[in-house]
Design an enzyme around this catalytic site. Structure first.
Site, PDB file in Angstrom:
ATOM      1  N   PHE A 152      17.742 -29.681  32.299  1.00 39.48           N
ATOM      2  CA  PHE A 152      17.916 -28.955  31.044  1.00 39.48           C
ATOM      3  C   PHE A 152      18.781 -29.817  30.135  1.00 39.48           C
ATOM      4  O   PHE A 152      19.979 -29.979  30.355  1.00 39.48           O
ATOM      5  CB  PHE A 152      18.572 -27.592  31.228  1.00 39.48           C
ATOM      6  CG  PHE A 152      18.650 -26.828  29.924  1.00 39.48           C
ATOM      7  CD1 PHE A 152      17.567 -26.105  29.468  1.00 39.48           C
ATOM      8  CD2 PHE A 152      19.784 -26.888  29.139  1.00 39.48           C
ATOM      9  CE1 PHE A 152      17.603 -25.440  28.246  1.00 39.48           C
ATOM     10  CE2 PHE A 152      19.845 -26.222  27.917  1.00 39.48           C
ATOM     11  CZ  PHE A 152      18.751 -25.496  27.469  1.00 39.48           C
ATOM     12  N   ASP A 237      24.159 -37.062  31.129  1.00 44.23           N
ATOM     13  CA  ASP A 237      24.315 -35.882  30.284  1.00 44.23           C
ATOM     14  C   ASP A 237      25.436 -35.036  30.865  1.00 44.23           C
ATOM     15  O   ASP A 237      25.241 -34.256  31.790  1.00 44.23           O
ATOM     16  CB  ASP A 237      22.999 -35.103  30.236  1.00 44.23           C
ATOM     17  CG  ASP A 237      23.093 -33.842  29.377  1.00 44.23           C
ATOM     18  OD1 ASP A 237      24.211 -33.419  29.050  1.00 44.23           O
ATOM     19  OD2 ASP A 237      22.032 -33.273  29.063  1.00 44.23           O
ATOM     20  N   LYS A 266      29.537 -29.309  23.934  1.00 48.32           N
ATOM     21  CA  LYS A 266      30.149 -28.055  24.372  1.00 48.32           C
ATOM     22  C   LYS A 266      31.670 -28.095  24.317  1.00 48.32           C
ATOM     23  O   LYS A 266      32.260 -27.853  23.277  1.00 48.32           O
ATOM     24  CB  LYS A 266      29.620 -27.665  25.757  1.00 48.32           C
ATOM     25  CG  LYS A 266      28.121 -27.313  25.742  1.00 48.32           C
ATOM     26  CD  LYS A 266      27.707 -26.581  26.980  1.00 48.32           C
ATOM     27  CE  LYS A 266      26.204 -26.342  27.016  1.00 48.32           C
ATOM     28  NZ  LYS A 266      25.734 -25.439  25.941  1.00 48.32           N
TER      29      LYS A 266
END
Length: 412
Positions: A152, A237, A266
């Site tokens: 994801f 990531d 984030k």
């Protein structure tokens, strides 16, 4: 779970009115739990009815430092009084410090700031392709990037093109070519997939959305060795796994690995503003020239001010240590639930766990809804799994309170 009550055809409570308005006027791309948050502080949120809930999700790690963190809010307020946006047409006085300090935190040389995680992943993909053509010598239009199944990395058209999640991918074609998918954690399959035109391997050091999947020991180190040997970029990531969540600044550090490229987001914005970045060497990010990539809001003064405070907080090591200590406790307690018929498996690293619920105790969604009624907020994924990722500022007492509610729901 709260039931919707109506009077003369209209919702009765503030919660019901808010949800009804959202259902009527927003595209249904999410299926949120039936709670409407009004305020939050630390690890706790309060809804519009005044009910308090322990946040055990932390905005998918965006809120690593908790809700309303005073240091972050003070940094934001001070910058709001000065300047919030210049665009990249002009310099501003926070940009240089942000790039310098983030590069130092990562042990890298250059920073390319963006806003959202998906933007940063897209930027990393463009970077890898351009590096492949300009530096490695791959023929134009032939660059290939290897990714893992169950990944994801975001929801843009290019990113869902290499997703193996049918729900995220269906009906969004035609898909972007140039990607090869291999099983996560399988070094043999990865090596077999590398060809002369491969420019990068893009991986999550821990797969979050997939259910907090931790790769086998030695996998990340093996990826690092393979990519270095074959002159391929290793792009990590760390949007969810980075910035303290796993007990280290970066999850790659658990295997003493430094990738060629970090993708961050984030928690870099502290849950205050969206901040993301691609961080790498001069050789890699130096392939860009003015006009070839950019973002109006990327690296804006407000984002830089908040991110600089995040970087300062991470430098102390306090939050990484809390994630380690509380994470050990979390996994010890969750481990006791495995094998009693309530929980089939627990995975994770640091203050981050995926809990596979035994079907006899309900779906992940059902368990999440039951926890809601007991004052705990979590989120399900892939049917049977719930994810636990509380803010790193959570107290041990509050963590234990939340775990006790989980045991109650599971009858364990």
């Amino acid at each position: 779970m709260p039931r919707t009550a109506y009077r003369n055809g209209d919702p009765v409570t503030s919660t019901e009115r808010s949800i009804a308005a959202a259902e009527a006027h927003s595209a249904h791309t999410y299926h949120p739990l039936p709670v409407v948050v009004a305020t939050a502080e630390g690890a706790w949120m309060t809804d519009v009815e005044g009910r308090r809930y322990l946040d055990m999700l932390a905005g998918y790690s965006a809120l690593n430092f908790g809700h309303g963190n005073r240091r972050l809010l003070d940094a934001a307020r001070a910058q709001l009084e000065r300047v919030t946006l210049t665009s990249r047409a002009f310099h501003h006085d926070r940009f240089g410090d942000f790039c310098t300090q983030l590069a130092e935190l990562c042990g890298m040389e250059l920073v390319l700031p963006m806003n959202t995680g998906a933007e940063a992943v897209e930027t990393a993909i463009k970077t890898a392709r351009k590096w492949g053509y300009r530096v490695k010598g791959v023929p134009d239009g032939h660059a290939r990037i290897i990714v893992a199944d169950n990944n994801f990395h975001g929801r843009t058209t290019t990113i869902v093109s290499f997703s193996t999640d049918a729900e995220a991918r269906a009906d969004f074609g035609p898909y972007t070519p140039g990607f090869d998918v291999v099983p996560y954690g399988d070094l043999t399959a990865l090596e077999a997939a590398v060809v002369d035109d491969t420019v990068a391997v893009l991986l999550e050091p821990v797969q979050g959305e997939a259910g907090v999947l931790v790769p086998p020991p030695g996998y990340l180190a093996g990826v690092r060795e393979l990519t270095r040997r074959r002159n391929v970029l290793f792009i990590a990531d760390e949007i969810q796994s980075g910035l303290g969540r796993t007990g280290r600044t970066f999850a790659c550090e658990h295997e003493n690995v430094v990738p060629d490229v970090y993708v961050l987001g984030k928690a870099l914005g502290g849950g205050v503003v969206p901040v993301s970045a691609v961080v790498s060497s001069r050789e890699v990010l130096g392939v860009f020239a003015p006009g070839e990539h950019g973002s109006t809001f990327g690296g804006n003064p407000l984002a830089c001010a908040v991110a600089l405070e995040v970087i300062a907080m991470l430098r102390t090591g306090e939050f990484q240590q809390r994630a380690t200590e509380l994470g050990d406790h979390l996994h010890s307690e969750l481990g006791l639930l495995v094998g009693d018929g309530a929980v089939d498996a627990v995975r994770g690293r640091g203050l981050w766990a995926g809990v596979d619920i035994n079907p006899s105790r309900g779906t992940g969604r059902a368990v999440s809804e039951e926890l809601l009624t007991r004052g705990v907020l979590v989120k399900d994924t892939h049917g049977a799994t719930i994810r636990l990722a509380p803010p790193l500022v959570i107290s041990k007492e509050d963590l234990d309170w939340g775990l006790a509610r989980l045991r109650d729901v599971l009858g364990a």
